[in-house]
Design an enzyme around this catalytic site. Structure first.
Site, PDB file in Angstrom:
ATOM      1  N   ASP A 264       0.814  -1.210   0.000  1.00  0.00           N
ATOM      2  CA  ASP A 264       0.000   0.000   0.000  1.00  0.00           C
ATOM      3  C   ASP A 264       0.854   1.269   0.000  1.00  0.00           C
ATOM      4  O   ASP A 264       1.804   1.386   0.777  1.00  0.00           O
ATOM      5  CB  ASP A 264      -0.914  -0.014   1.240  1.00  0.00           C
ATOM      6  CG  ASP A 264      -1.780   1.222   1.337  1.00  0.00           C
ATOM      7  OD1 ASP A 264      -2.666   1.386   0.481  1.00  0.00           O
ATOM      8  OD2 ASP A 264      -1.557   2.036   2.257  1.00  0.00           O
ATOM      9  N   GLU A 301       1.602  -0.161  -4.827  1.00  0.00           N
ATOM     10  CA  GLU A 301       0.717   0.951  -5.144  1.00  0.00           C
ATOM     11  C   GLU A 301       1.534   2.216  -4.923  1.00  0.00           C
ATOM     12  O   GLU A 301       2.101   2.411  -3.848  1.00  0.00           O
ATOM     13  CB  GLU A 301      -0.507   0.984  -4.244  1.00  0.00           C
ATOM     14  CG  GLU A 301      -1.457   2.120  -4.616  1.00  0.00           C
ATOM     15  CD  GLU A 301      -2.217   2.708  -3.441  1.00  0.00           C
ATOM     16  OE1 GLU A 301      -3.146   3.495  -3.684  1.00  0.00           O
ATOM     17  OE2 GLU A 301      -1.878   2.412  -2.286  1.00  0.00           O
TER      18      GLU A 301
END
Length: 616
Positions: A264, A301
């Site tokens: 993330d 990401e």
């Protein structure tokens, strides 16, 4: 590459007990308290680098325990593998040697075969558990999915959360089914031939139940993130913090047989050291691959459009396998919805669609109107499978004020066109749960915190976040259980004929993705895209392998008459193999003659997709 140190509670049948290890560099004394009918207190021995450790034969699987720092502060284990009573309760010893795995012959899929389905455990089924997902796996496989991606499952406060407020990264959320439930799900996925991607968060921890400050300098004041102080990857005592997260990543791969990690928001992992944490992570994962004889995948990401993440180390990169492309989503979303506010500023121009279909990034060294600076790097030397693309995901849906899915923003015919743009792109496609049939329930932001001040701060923060957009209405209360329940999938396609048609259309596109030679492993330099602004028809041609595919997307709301690109050095004729306007897909019933010659004029229905296959 650093030498890693085991942490947490490591149960060993051979040692007939559990080794407890915790990092607490400033503590003068550390004990582990075993929560037995008659409590047992075990002093830990201090070792180098601020670690404390002890073996206890009284601690068995299921034994609950806490650490006591300097006779004053009692806390759960920062590396706890299970929190049966939530983030504030004692930790529990977990035996990772006893689960009856049946996936001995499972081999991870190569990345170019990944067709990802992102889901949230709590809202994917009415029960909201790992085990309840298992009975849904056959329908995902039948749809054409090859990998499921779980939003974060690390322990968070309460029972309702996206997962990004996790505070115990090693512990599997107890309301989802804990460690045993996750293992059952992964095992079942492998039995179905499905890979498992897990979303992990190494850029921040949530606020409630975050007790890392009591143990050591896990955070640094050198940098700030949107969620508060940054995790300490390069300041004093950073080695132990890096060890903590490296061990976490390896735990998911080793103990839970996870196939891929989605990292993330890596742009918020601040590390100015000589070797970036992400590069070191890749090195340790590669070492684990050699030890266990399995392949693992790391997907980042990132908000930076920086191919350094996925470039090999010898080219100055970190060596990760792939990264998400926000540009791909933003171009398509802005074009089909007309939205131009917030981070959509600068997106939605026709020429951007052709570029993003070929290169994954729009901003690859260009000036960004939204960021007010030159942004991004070139993807010229990167393979197509190094980019994951989508038209919807948890962020892009859930961070809208009302959580509307694309099915609420555009019409039915446009949904089919957008599905084609994602699945027929040369990149790794990802679907967001419910997208395949046009789910009407929203996906909202929800929490279940216990602190009233924190709850109010979350409400205020959400309101502030929406000011950059022209959205109307009132944001649903994130703390309300109703907000969570409204976000659960309805699976209404079983009773809604139109939704079922959309799902069948997705299914056919995914069959093509897997079975058509030109799509099975697209090469970027053999994929060409062209869009003329006057007719809004995108020409996407796949020439990686024969027979070639010619995909035509009419993004306008009027019929268009077009010719195939004369510059293509392709001989022969073309046969229509899929037409979104056909009656079987809920279209107008428009038909096309077959075969089509290279110079033939083609009339395209409004908002339609036509796929042609080369005939020799």
């Amino acid at each position: 590459m650093s030498i890693l140190r085991e942490i947490g509670a490591q149960y060993s049948p051979e040692k007939k007990g559990t080794v407890f290890t915790v990092w607490a560099p400033k503590a003068r004394q550390v004990d582990v308290l075993l929560h037995k009918p008659e409590p047992i207190r075990v002093p830990l021995q201090q070792e180098a680098m601020g670690y404390w450790t002890a073996l206890s034969e009284f601690a068995n699987p299921g034994t609950r325990y806490t650490f006591i720092l300097d006779e004053e502060t009692e806390r759960p284990d920062p590396a706890s593998h299970f929190q049966p009573d939530g983030v504030h309760g004692p930790s529990a010893v977990v035996d990772h040697t006893s689960f009856a795995w049946t996936d001995r012959n499972w081999k991870n899929l190569p990345l170019h075969q990944y067709i990802i389905y992102e889901l949230h455990v709590g809202t994917f089924t009415p029960e909201g558990t790992f085990e309840s997902i298992i009975e849904r796996l056959p329908e995902l496989k039948e749809l054409g999915i090859t990998a499921i991606e779980l939003m974060p499952v690390a322990q968070f406060p309460g029972s309702r959360n996206w997962g990004y407020d996790g505070v115990l990264p090693f512990a599997v959320q107890q309301s989802y089914g804990g460690p045993e439930g996750l293992k059952k799900l992964v095992n079942a996925c492998h039995e179905q031939g499905l890979a498992v991607v897990l979303d992990v968060v190494y850029n921040h921890l949530g606020p409630e139940g975050n007790y890392l400050h009591d143990f050591g300098p896990y955070f640094t004041g050198k940098y700030k993130t949107p969620w508060g102080p940054a995790l300490n990857f390069d300041d004093n005592h950073a080695d132990a913090v890096r060890n903590y997260f490296l061990q976490n990543a390896l735990m998911w791969l080793r103990n839970y047989h996870i196939d891929a990690l989605r990292l993330d928001a890596v742009h918020a992992i601040y590390d100015m050291g000589a070797k970036h944490f992400l590069q070191e992570l890749q090195e340790h994962v590669q070492e684990l691959e050699e030890q266990v004889g399995r392949d693992f995948i790391l997907i980042a990401e990132s908000d930076l459009n920086d191919v350094r993440l996925i470039n090999p180390v010898e080219r100055g990169g970190y060596g990760l396998d792939a990264q998400w492309s926000d540009d791909f989503h933003h171009v398509i979303h802005a074009m089909v919805t007309g939205e131009q506010e917030g981070y959509y500023v600068g997106f939605g121009k026709p020429e951007q669609l052709a570029k993003v279909m070929e290169r994954a990034f729009v901003y690859d060294g260009l000036y960004s109107e939204h960021r007010h600076r030159t942004f991004g790097s070139s993807t010229e030397h990167n393979r197509a499978e190094q980019f994951v693309v989508c038209s919807q995901n948890h962020d892009q849906v859930g961070n809208r004020m009302l959580g509307e899915r694309l099915s609420d923003l555009v019409d039915f015919e446009t949904l089919k066109v957008v599905a084609g743009l994602v699945i027929l792109s040369p990149f790794v496609p990802m679907l967001f749960m419910g997208e395949e049939y046009g789910e009407k329930n929203p996906f909202l932001y929800f929490v279940s915190h216990g602190d009233e001040d924190l709850i109010e701060a979350v409400r205020k923060g959400r309101r502030e976040e929406f000011k950059a957009f022209a959205w109307q209405g009132e944001a649903p209360d994130p703390q309300s259980e109703d907000t969570f329940n409204r976000s659960k999938l309805s699976r209404s396609y079983t009773s809604d004929a139109r939704q079922n048609q959309l799902r069948e259309f997705y299914k056919r596109l995914l069959q093509l993705r897997k079975n058509a030679a030109a799509l099975s492993r697209p090469e970027k330099d053999k994929v060409s895209a062209r869009l003329e602004a006057h007719d809004m028809v995108l020409h996407l041609v796949h020439q990686t392998s024969e027979p070639n595919l010619y995909c035509l997307f009419n993004l306008s709301d009027t019929e268009q008459s077009i010719n195939l690109a004369p510059a293509l050095e392709i001989s022969g004729s073309w046969k229509a193999i899929l037409h979104s306007a056909a009656a079987e897909w809920g279209g107008t019933g428009a038909e096309l003659p077959n075969p089509l010659e290279q110079k033939a004029a083609i009339r395209l229905s409004p908002k339609s997709l036509l796929i042609l296959q080369q005939q020799h």
